[in-house]
Motif scaffolding. Structure first.
Motif, mmCIF file in Angstrom:
data_model
loop_
_atom_site.group_PDB
_atom_site.id
_atom_site.type_symbol
_atom_site.label_atom_id
_atom_site.label_comp_id
_atom_site.label_asym_id
_atom_site.label_seq_id
_atom_site.Cartn_x
_atom_site.Cartn_y
_atom_site.Cartn_z
ATOM 1 N N ILE A 77 35.907 64.156 56.509
ATOM 2 C CA ILE A 77 36.895 64.554 55.512
ATOM 3 C C ILE A 77 36.241 64.516 54.140
ATOM 4 N N THR A 78 36.416 65.591 53.369
ATOM 5 C CA THR A 78 35.903 65.648 52.009
ATOM 6 C C THR A 78 37.053 65.933 51.055
ATOM 7 N N ALA A 79 37.222 65.056 50.083
ATOM 8 C CA ALA A 79 38.227 65.258 49.032
ATOM 9 C C ALA A 79 37.513 65.725 47.772
ATOM 10 N N THR A 80 38.151 66.637 47.059
ATOM 11 C CA THR A 80 37.622 67.165 45.809
ATOM 12 C C THR A 80 38.670 66.989 44.722
ATOM 13 N N ALA A 81 38.226 66.609 43.536
ATOM 14 C CA ALA A 81 39.115 66.494 42.380
ATOM 15 C C ALA A 81 38.495 67.228 41.208
#
Length: 123
Positions: A77-81
């Motif tokens: 899982i990769t989260a981007t902000a």
């Protein structure tokens, strides 16, 4: 300098420790929504950390997101902000999360810049 466009990612693999069953947010062995939210917050915190004044940090105050699709054990899982607005101490981010199959979550996150010592002195 805090400017719109600052961006960061955070990555985790789905394990038993971050499933809905273990975290108590459900009873299935899938990536937990609270784990997704924490990953999004981590990406946002990281995006601006180097641009903050000495002695400052950010604290989360609002998260409005949707968890669109489940992710299985072993999924990456990769989260981007991305920082989209700076209004004084208030920082607004567009956040999203993906696994190998595509988008699993998206939303808007608000953080505030605080002085570490003054913040902790309030406790």
């Amino acid at each position: 300098m805090l400017e719109k466009g600052l961006k960061a990612t955070a990555t985790v693999v789905v394990t038993e420790q971050n499933t809905a069953r273990t975290m108590g947010s459900g009873d299935l062995e899938v990536f937990a929504t609270p784990a997704m939210v924490a990953l999004m917050e981590n990406a946002a915190m990281t995006a601006v950390a180097a641009a903050l004044p000495e002695g400052s940090t950010t604290v989360g105050s609002e998260m409005n997101c949707s968890h669109i699709k489940p992710s299985k054990l072993g999924a990456k899982i990769t989260a981007t902000a991305v920082l989209t607005a700076v209004e004084g101490r208030k920082l607004t981010f567009t956040v999203g999360a993906t696994d190998e199959q595509g988008i699993i979550g998206e939303g808007v996150h608000v953080r505030f810049v605080v002085d570490r010592e003054r913040f902790m002195a309030k406790l």
